[in-house]
Design a protein around this motif. Structure first.
Motif, PDB file in Angstrom:
ATOM      1  N   LEU A 163       0.833  -1.214   0.000  1.00  0.00           N
ATOM      2  CA  LEU A 163       0.000   0.000   0.000  1.00  0.00           C
ATOM      3  C   LEU A 163       0.864   1.258   0.000  1.00  0.00           C
ATOM      4  CD1 LEU A 163      -2.895  -0.881   2.472  1.00  0.00           C
ATOM      5  CD2 LEU A 163      -2.926  -0.807  -0.018  1.00  0.00           C
ATOM      6  N   ALA A 164       1.998   1.205   0.719  1.00  0.00           N
ATOM      7  CA  ALA A 164       2.892   2.367   0.770  1.00  0.00           C
ATOM      8  C   ALA A 164       3.447   2.691  -0.614  1.00  0.00           C
ATOM      9  CB  ALA A 164       4.033   2.117   1.748  1.00  0.00           C
ATOM     10  N   GLN A 165       3.408   1.718  -1.492  1.00  0.00           N
ATOM     11  CA  GLN A 165       3.833   1.920  -2.875  1.00  0.00           C
ATOM     12  C   GLN A 165       2.876   2.866  -3.599  1.00  0.00           C
ATOM     13  OE1 GLN A 165       4.743  -2.182  -4.038  1.00  0.00           O
ATOM     14  NE2 GLN A 165       5.258  -1.443  -6.087  1.00  0.00           N
ATOM     15  N   GLN A 166       1.660   3.026  -3.052  1.00  0.00           N
ATOM     16  CA  GLN A 166       0.631   3.923  -3.611  1.00  0.00           C
ATOM     17  C   GLN A 166       0.386   3.691  -5.086  1.00  0.00           C
ATOM     18  OE1 GLN A 166       1.858   7.887  -2.236  1.00  0.00           O
ATOM     19  NE2 GLN A 166       0.151   7.723  -0.811  1.00  0.00           N
ATOM     20  N   THR A 167       0.183   2.449  -5.448  1.00  0.00           N
ATOM     21  CA  THR A 167      -0.097   2.140  -6.846  1.00  0.00           C
ATOM     22  C   THR A 167      -1.603   2.080  -7.061  1.00  0.00           C
ATOM     23  OG1 THR A 167      -0.071  -0.206  -6.310  1.00  0.00           O
ATOM     24  CG2 THR A 167       1.977   0.744  -7.093  1.00  0.00           C
ATOM     25  N   PRO A 168      -2.076   2.533  -8.216  1.00  0.00           N
ATOM     26  CA  PRO A 168      -3.512   2.413  -8.496  1.00  0.00           C
ATOM     27  C   PRO A 168      -3.947   0.952  -8.648  1.00  0.00           C
ATOM     28  CG  PRO A 168      -2.351   3.464 -10.336  1.00  0.00           C
ATOM     29  CD  PRO A 168      -1.365   3.308  -9.243  1.00  0.00           C
ATOM     30  N   VAL A 169      -3.039   0.075  -9.039  1.00  0.00           N
ATOM     31  CA  VAL A 169      -3.391  -1.338  -9.236  1.00  0.00           C
ATOM     32  C   VAL A 169      -2.639  -2.203  -8.225  1.00  0.00           C
ATOM     33  CG1 VAL A 169      -3.395  -3.270 -10.855  1.00  0.00           C
ATOM     34  CG2 VAL A 169      -3.738  -0.948 -11.707  1.00  0.00           C
ATOM     35  N   LEU A 170      -3.367  -3.119  -7.587  1.00  0.00           N
ATOM     36  CA  LEU A 170      -2.758  -4.032  -6.611  1.00  0.00           C
ATOM     37  C   LEU A 170      -3.024  -5.466  -7.023  1.00  0.00           C
ATOM     38  CD1 LEU A 170      -3.838  -2.702  -3.108  1.00  0.00           C
ATOM     39  CD2 LEU A 170      -1.535  -2.832  -4.025  1.00  0.00           C
ATOM     40  N   LEU A 171      -1.962  -6.281  -7.068  1.00  0.00           N
ATOM     41  CA  LEU A 171      -2.125  -7.698  -7.384  1.00  0.00           C
ATOM     42  C   LEU A 171      -1.688  -8.496  -6.156  1.00  0.00           C
ATOM     43  CD1 LEU A 171      -0.337  -7.626 -10.870  1.00  0.00           C
ATOM     44  CD2 LEU A 171      -2.765  -7.304 -10.418  1.00  0.00           C
TER      45      LEU A 171
END
Lengths: 269, 328
Positions: A163-171
């Motif tokens: 989550l800390a990566q703040q990506t719009p897409v999570l796999l």
């Protein structure tokens, strides 16, 4: 608060992708799949059906034998590794961290793709880590070593890192495996909140069809490296589909709790 | 972190000063200060002892110790194995074998040539390990296993050469191999510094990559690191650093194993702290070992490589014993 806009209808798309490893060159074959933006999609299927392979292909980790994976309309192979990691976060199955690492140090790693060679730790980095710890309810455990946490807390810490990566897409590859039922529900509702409240796009491999039906928007059933069924959970969870994909006989009724489909196995006793 | 740096910097200063004072000829602090800072006002013998014998030896020991410690930190992280020091991986024995070949068969023992062949041996060994463990990517455990295998082979080849080579050349080679800084001079220090400075800077700049490399490959690539490229670069840097140390001082074990552990226990996991701390710890360890080695049964001298094991092994056991109840 919605952090991510969902203008693009398809966030991530596999276009007749064939991929595998070394000798097993075709774990998934000519696979087509579009992941809709701002939805929670579950990948399910028997062991060896290519779920993890598909996830890795979507994350751009796997050299494809044929086809292409497109992110925001451009092939993932055209992004630099760091740029890709700013857009797509992935939580592998059974990740491992060095012994004695604290939760906070783990979560800080999520900022790696956002930092340059000489850039210092910024307030945005602090904020992203704080937000990730709050979302996963780990703020009080930030100082604790990862080894000292329970299975559920550990899994939440890894999710916090992504989550800390703040990506719009999570796999996420089997984020609930090995957790007790309470922790499974906790993770699933967190994923659902990420989609509904933050506008993220979440793709997770899960084994429990009924949990998928309750928490996810869309379900993709894989078998033998191909998509057998795909769509919103109500249309996909049917007795015929379960038989075709898993080879189990079942009846699907309406869940009296929330009206989602509920699969009941027919016992052979 | 500040406390760790202060403690070990002080230790290095105290050990250096003691090292300058003690020896066959005891020298008092004022004379040392004069020899170092005001050479015109000192007598020739003191000047010679301080500036040409003791000082280069101290500087060399400190740099070699730091190099071994940094190389150890890098290889332990890259291999994700707390035992994976460059010595275990065969990089050092490759360097030793190449140097032994040159000394025994070509009967040449000028420092420049021996150093260069040690570099060549270490890099050749690292390349061989990497090529043999490559199977669409090199995994840590394959590198370790192949490294151990090649290390034994290089060790056996060294023994073979020692058995059948000319006795006098073998003996001079053995002295060098035993791991000692006794024949230090400023030339050696210069060569070592020139090799190590860029390598140290590059390793420090890669501190975030090293942080990530201690995770599994999938997590690291998920965060946007090109794992294979980064690992190959780190193995190369690590070989460069440990080859430089072997070329200057022969085979000195243990520093590369324990200094990173001590540094991690004192400063945590972030490499921006672990690497400098490990360098200071390694420098103190080797300075201390050399000081004790050359004074304890003077005029005979024990090689620093031997002393470090005598001091280090019980200390390491103590560390393990202290954390016997810690959860793994």
């Amino acid at each position: 608060m919605r952090e991510f806009d969902t203008d693009m209808e398809i966030a991530l798309e596999a276009r007749s992708v064939t991929a595998g490893y070394g000798q097993q060159a075709k774990v998934i074959e000519a696979l087509c799949l579009g992941i809709k933006s701002g939805t929670f999609t579950v990948l399910a299927g028997p062991n060896g059906s290519g779920k993890s392979t598909l996830l890795k292909a979507l994350a751009g980790f796997l050299p494809l034998t044929e086809g292409a994976v497109e992110l925001q309309g451009a092939p993932v192979s055209s992004f630099s590794a760091k740029r890709l990691a700013q857009l797509v976060g992935i939580l592998p199955q059974g990740p491992s961290a060095p012994e004695g690492l604290s939760v906070e140090d783990l979560v800080r790693q999520g900022r790696y793709p956002h930092r340059g060679l000489f850039s210092r730790w910024t307030p945005q980095d602090t904020h992203a880590c704080r937000a990730a710890l709050d979302l996963t309810g780990l703020a009080d455990l930030a100082e604790r070593p990862l080894d000292s946490l329970s299975g559920g807390q550990k899994q939440r810490a890894w999710i916090a890192m992504v989550l800390a990566q703040q990506t719009p897409v999570l796999l996420l590859d089997e984020p609930t495996t090995f957790l007790d039922i309470a922790h499974q529900v906790e993770i699933l509702s967190l994923l659902r909140r990420l989609v509904k409240e933050n506008g993220r796009t979440v793709v997770a491999v899960l084994h429990d069809i009924n949990q998928a039906a309750q928490y996810a928007d869309r379900l993709v059933l894989l078998k033998g490296g191909r998509v057998k069924a795909e769509g919103d959970t109500r249309s996909v969870v049917t007795g015929e589909a379960m038989d075709a994909v898993f080879g189990v006989r079942s009846q699907v009724i309406t869940n009296p709790v929330d009206g989602t489909p509920l699969m009941l196995l027919e016992s052979d006793l | 972190m500040i406390r760790t740096v202060t403690i070990f910097a002080t230790a290095i200063a105290v050990l250096s000063l003691t090292g300058l004072m003690l020896g066959d000829q005891q020298i008092a602090v004022p004379q040392i200060a004069a020899a170092v800072f005001k050479p015109d006002e000192s007598d020739a013998v003191t000047l010679m002892i301080v500036r040409e014998f003791r000082l280069p030896r101290i500087v060399l020991a400190a740099i070699v110790g730091a190099a071994l410690a940094v190389a150890g930190s890098v290889s332990q992280t890259v291999m994700r194995n707390p035992l994976a020091e460059p010595g275990l991986l065969g990089i050092n024995s490759g360097a030793a074998l190449a140097a032994l070949l040159v000394i025994v068969f070509f009967e040449r023992s000028d420092p420049a040539l021996v150093s260069f062949s040690a570099f060549a041996g270490a890099l050749g060994m690292a390349a061989l390990i990497y090529v043999l463990s490559w199977r669409s990517g090199a995994s840590s455990i394959r590198i370790i296993l192949i490294g151990i295998g090649l290390s034994s082979m290089a060790g056996a080849a060294s023994s073979f050469i020692s058995l059948f080579g000319d006795l006098t050349t073998v003996q001079s080679a053995q002295t060098w191999l035993a791991g000692s800084v006794w024949n230090a001079n400023w030339d050696k220090v210069h060569v070592l510094a020139v090799w190590l400075l860029p390598a140290f800077i590059m390793v420090l700049l890669a501190h975030r990559e090293l942080d990530l490399m201690s995770f599994d490959d999938m997590s690291a690539s998920g965060l946007g690191m090109r794992v294979q490229a980064a690992r190959a670069a780190m193995v190369l840097l690590c070989s460069l650093i440990s080859a430089a140390a072997v070329a200057a001082a022969g085979l000195i074990g243990f520093v590369g194993l324990i200094a990173p552990h001590i540094a991690r226990r004192l400063t945590g996991h972030r490499h921006c702290r672990v690497l400098p701390a490990a360098a200071l710890v390694g420098a103190s360890l080797l300075l201390g070992a050399d000081l004790v080695g050359r004074t304890v049964i003077a005029p005979a001298q024990l090689p620093a490589g031997l002393m470090i094991v005598l001091i280090g092994a019980p200390f390491f056991a103590f560390l393990l014993w202290k954390r016997r109840n810690a959860r793994i």
